[in-house]
Design a protein around this motif. Structure first.
Motif, PDB file in Angstrom:
ATOM      1  N   PHE B  33     -41.426  14.519 -21.060  1.00  0.00           N
ATOM      2  CA  PHE B  33     -41.678  13.706 -22.245  1.00  0.00           C
ATOM      3  C   PHE B  33     -42.691  12.606 -21.997  1.00  0.00           C
ATOM      4  O   PHE B  33     -43.595  12.392 -22.802  1.00  0.00           O
ATOM      5  N   THR B  84     -48.149   0.983 -31.566  1.00  0.00           N
ATOM      6  CA  THR B  84     -46.796   0.446 -31.732  1.00  0.00           C
ATOM      7  C   THR B  84     -45.780   1.572 -31.823  1.00  0.00           C
ATOM      8  O   THR B  84     -44.720   1.525 -31.173  1.00  0.00           O
ATOM      9  N   ALA B  85     -46.112   2.574 -32.640  1.00  0.00           N
ATOM     10  CA  ALA B  85     -45.189   3.696 -32.788  1.00  0.00           C
ATOM     11  C   ALA B  85     -44.988   4.391 -31.448  1.00  0.00           C
ATOM     12  O   ALA B  85     -43.855   4.705 -31.060  1.00  0.00           O
ATOM     13  N   THR B  86     -46.083   4.613 -30.720  1.00  0.00           N
ATOM     14  CA  THR B  86     -45.969   5.279 -29.421  1.00  0.00           C
ATOM     15  C   THR B  86     -45.089   4.469 -28.479  1.00  0.00           C
ATOM     16  O   THR B  86     -44.213   5.010 -27.795  1.00  0.00           O
ATOM     17  N   HIS B  87     -45.336   3.169 -28.467  1.00  0.00           N
ATOM     18  CA  HIS B  87     -44.546   2.298 -27.598  1.00  0.00           C
ATOM     19  C   HIS B  87     -43.072   2.343 -27.979  1.00  0.00           C
ATOM     20  O   HIS B  87     -42.199   2.431 -27.105  1.00  0.00           O
ATOM     21  N   ALA B  88     -42.812   2.311 -29.288  1.00  0.00           N
ATOM     22  CA  ALA B  88     -41.418   2.306 -29.732  1.00  0.00           C
ATOM     23  C   ALA B  88     -40.729   3.609 -29.357  1.00  0.00           C
ATOM     24  O   ALA B  88     -39.577   3.603 -28.909  1.00  0.00           O
ATOM     25  N   ILE B  89     -41.451   4.738 -29.504  1.00  0.00           N
ATOM     26  CA  ILE B  89     -40.848   6.020 -29.143  1.00  0.00           C
ATOM     27  C   ILE B  89     -40.535   6.049 -27.652  1.00  0.00           C
ATOM     28  O   ILE B  89     -39.440   6.418 -27.223  1.00  0.00           O
ATOM     29  N   SER B  91     -40.105   3.560 -25.573  1.00  0.00           N
ATOM     30  CA  SER B  91     -39.044   2.650 -25.126  1.00  0.00           C
ATOM     31  C   SER B  91     -37.682   3.128 -25.605  1.00  0.00           C
ATOM     32  O   SER B  91     -36.681   2.949 -24.902  1.00  0.00           O
ATOM     33  N   ALA B  92     -37.647   3.759 -26.790  1.00  0.00           N
ATOM     34  CA  ALA B  92     -36.365   4.305 -27.262  1.00  0.00           C
ATOM     35  C   ALA B  92     -35.889   5.409 -26.333  1.00  0.00           C
ATOM     36  O   ALA B  92     -34.706   5.472 -25.976  1.00  0.00           O
ATOM     37  N   ALA B  93     -36.814   6.279 -25.921  1.00  0.00           N
ATOM     38  CA  ALA B  93     -36.437   7.364 -25.018  1.00  0.00           C
ATOM     39  C   ALA B  93     -35.976   6.813 -23.684  1.00  0.00           C
ATOM     40  O   ALA B  93     -35.001   7.288 -23.092  1.00  0.00           O
ATOM     41  N   GLN B  95     -34.667   3.851 -23.118  1.00  0.00           N
ATOM     42  CA  GLN B  95     -33.369   3.203 -23.301  1.00  0.00           C
ATOM     43  C   GLN B  95     -32.239   4.212 -23.320  1.00  0.00           C
ATOM     44  O   GLN B  95     -31.132   3.923 -22.874  1.00  0.00           O
ATOM     45  N   GLU B  96     -32.545   5.398 -23.851  1.00  0.00           N
ATOM     46  CA  GLU B  96     -31.483   6.376 -23.917  1.00  0.00           C
ATOM     47  C   GLU B  96     -31.188   6.985 -22.553  1.00  0.00           C
ATOM     48  O   GLU B  96     -30.144   7.607 -22.360  1.00  0.00           O
ATOM     49  N   GLY B  97     -32.100   6.798 -21.607  1.00  0.00           N
ATOM     50  CA  GLY B  97     -31.834   7.321 -20.278  1.00  0.00           C
ATOM     51  C   GLY B  97     -32.793   8.404 -19.843  1.00  0.00           C
ATOM     52  O   GLY B  97     -32.635   8.969 -18.770  1.00  0.00           O
ATOM     53  N   LEU B  98     -33.751   8.695 -20.658  1.00  0.00           N
ATOM     54  CA  LEU B  98     -34.779   9.645 -20.275  1.00  0.00           C
ATOM     55  C   LEU B  98     -35.677   8.974 -19.245  1.00  0.00           C
ATOM     56  O   LEU B  98     -36.125   7.847 -19.454  1.00  0.00           O
TER      57      LEU B  98
END
Lengths: 88, 115, 355
Positions: B33, B84-89, B91-93, B95-98
């Motif tokens: 990813f 921003t969108a790329t960064h948010a995606i 960081s979300a991934a 945070q989930e542990g990816l």
């Protein structure tokens, strides 16, 4: 110039196909969101390109809507997915 | 003069499309990813700048002032929101542990790959 | 020829997305694919020069409905119950029969873009000769057709949207819910392990979930900073779309949805209580009705001025120039539609998320 325009449209279409394949394959939800976001940007460019080629500059309004909505959707979906995951 | 502008616009467009194809190939082919977001995120902004640049030249050549203004608006908006969108995606991934893929079994605390 | 090739390629992508959506076992994946489907459809409409439809598809299909579906999924958990038998033979036969019949019927349809097609000879000629179109000097034909010629239809469409908001309130709103402190706590039943998240074939590894207490979602500095910058522009553009429907693509429905999208963005990034500071619940409830009343009120006003219901020309300040009345009436009506749509979409979203 016309030939260049068509080639550009075709190239964008092919890249959209690859983005779509990534959205179909996954494997994680984030891959799909990434592909959707990229597809949105490609769509904005595609619409702008079409507007110029077809001599319809009002297509640019649609391009702006896409740009706005694409960001809002991506951010919203991300937050909702985060909620769902954190609650579990 | 017009011919020169046409050539410049065509070149920008061709470059933009080449970059778009490259990024799409990267998004499709790369193994994990974070590698994929690396391919898709940064090029997104570049493609946008190149294509809108080409269209801006066209708009200037045709004398469409409002179209040029809208193009600049689109470009600025994408310039802000796309990273921003790329960064948010990313960081979300994260945070989930990816985690970014690495060959050694214990993955080091890798830097967050946003754009 | 080139254009047709482009259209064919695009439609192939659309079909692939549709098949993928149906095939996807993970509902989150299916919803994202549905959003992509809308995106591609809107592109197809643009290619066919159907600007207003493309606008609607982009703002409603790819935007708000994807978000609402996601909000619903978060509420119910995104896993589809496994279906035992994959192939339902009678259904397949029925679908094939129906598809065959449609393909057979398509033989009689006029060719794409045929200038002698009945729709161009009669309906289009009639619409372009409409009095309201010429009176209003509208550049965009779709708006006079929707707001003036088919004004009753649009009025009742607005009423339908209002009813949808009403139904949502009746179904989901809790009596006691004054202002819930943690309005953002959504999913009740934990979504079970995603079959989608782990892929043995690829090297991406999932190293467990962040356990323990849910982390504070409010701290995403980049996203919140950018949202603060972007939201005003989204709202202004929504207003532009509502008021500009006469001259370019767009109108009340699309503009209302765009404004609602701004509300959703604020609610998801800064929390619903923050969004409710901009649009309190009492306000959105009232505005949903006010929009319909504005629309209906315009009709009553034209009647009071001696015309028929929604005869905009009566609104003209100068009776010699009824075009001013047309423009005024359509703008008012579009604003009413926009207010109702924005308020109802915001209501639907917040009722879904609030718990």
């Amino acid at each position: 110039m016309t030939a260049v325009f068509w080639a550009a449209c075709a190239a964008l279409l092919v890249s959209m196909l690859l983005f779509l394949l990534r959205a179909l394959l996954g494997p994680t939800v984030y891959d799909r969101i990434l592909a959707m976001n990229g597809l949105g940007t490609k769509t904005v460019l595609f619409v702008a390109l079409l507007g110029f080629f077809c001599g319809r500059p009002d297509f640019l309004d649609i391009a702006i809507v896409y740009a706005l909505i694409n960001f809002v959707t991506t951010a919203a979906i991300l937050r909702l997915v985060q909620h769902a995951r954190l609650e579990s | 003069m017009n011919a020169v502008l046409d050539v410049v616009a065509g070149l920008l467009l061709a470059l933009g499309c080449f970059t778009a194809l490259t990024s799409a190939l990267g998004l499709y082919r790369l193994p994990d990813f974070f590698a994929r977001i690396h391919a898709a995120g940064k090029t997104d902004t570049l493609v946008q700048l190149l294509v809108v640049g080409a269209l801006l030249i066209e708009a200037a050549r045709l004398g469409h002032l409002s179209a040029a203004l809208k193009l600049v608006l689109i470009s600025i908006f994408l310039l802000v929101t796309s990273p921003t969108a790329t960064h948010a995606i990313a960081s979300a991934a994260y945070q989930e542990g990816l985690r970014p893929w690495s060959p050694d079994p214990a993955p080091s605390e890798a830097e967050e790959s946003g754009a | 020829m080139n254009e047709l090739a482009l259209l064919a390629g695009l439609l192939a992508l659309v079909v692939a997305t549709a098949v993928g959506t149906v095939q996807a076992r993970n509902l989150y994946a299916a919803t994202i694919l549905l959003g992509i489907y809308s995106l591609l459809m809107a592109l197809t409409w643009t290619l066919l020069h159907a600007v207003d439809v493309a606008f609607t598809e982009a703002s409603v299909g790819a935007g708000v409905s994807t978000i609402l579906l996601f909000a619903a999924l978060v509420r119910i958990g995104g896993r589809e119950t496994e279906n035992q038998s994959n192939l339902h033979l009678p259904a397949l036969l029925l679908v094939l029969l129906l598809g065959g019949l449609l393909a057979y019927g398509l033989e009689d349809a006029p060719a794409f873009g045929d200038p002698d097609a009945p729709v161009h000879r009669r309906a289009a000629a009639f619409y372009t000769s409409l009095e309201s179109y010429h009176l209003s000097h509208s550049k965009n034909l779709a708006t006079p057709v929707l707001a003036s010629y088919r004004g009753y239809d649009t009025l009742f469409e607005t009423a339908v949207i209002f009813t949808a908001g009403l139904a949502m309130i009746l179904l989901l709103r809790k009596e006691s819910a004054g202002s819930p402190a943690e309005a953002e706590e959504i999913a009740e039943d934990p979504p079970a392990a995603e079959p989608d998240a782990v892929d043995p074939g690829r090297s991406a590894r999932l190293l467990g979930r962040p356990g323990g207490a849910p982390r504070d979602l409010g701290r995403h500095p980049v996203l919140s900073k950018v949202c603060k910058t972007v939201v005003p522009f989204v709202v202004v553009f929504g207003l532009y779309v509502i008021t500009h429907g006469e001259l370019g693509p767009g109108g009340g429905f699309q503009g209302g949805v765009i404004i609602a999208a701004a509300f959703v963005l604020v609610a998801l990034v800064f929390g619903l209580p923050r969004a409710r500071q901009f649009l309190p619940r009492a306000w959105s409830d009232a505005l949903a009705g006010v929009g319909v009343l504005v629309y209906a009120g315009v009709g009553l006003t034209t009647m009071a001025l001696g015309g028929t219901y929604l005869e905009y020309a009566r609104l003209a300040l100068d009776p010699e120039h009824p075009a001013g009345g047309q423009t005024l009436g359509m703008t008012l009506v579009e604003m009413g539609v926009g207010v109702t749509v924005a308020a109802v979409m915001a209501t639907i979203f917040s009722e879904m998320v609030e718990d």
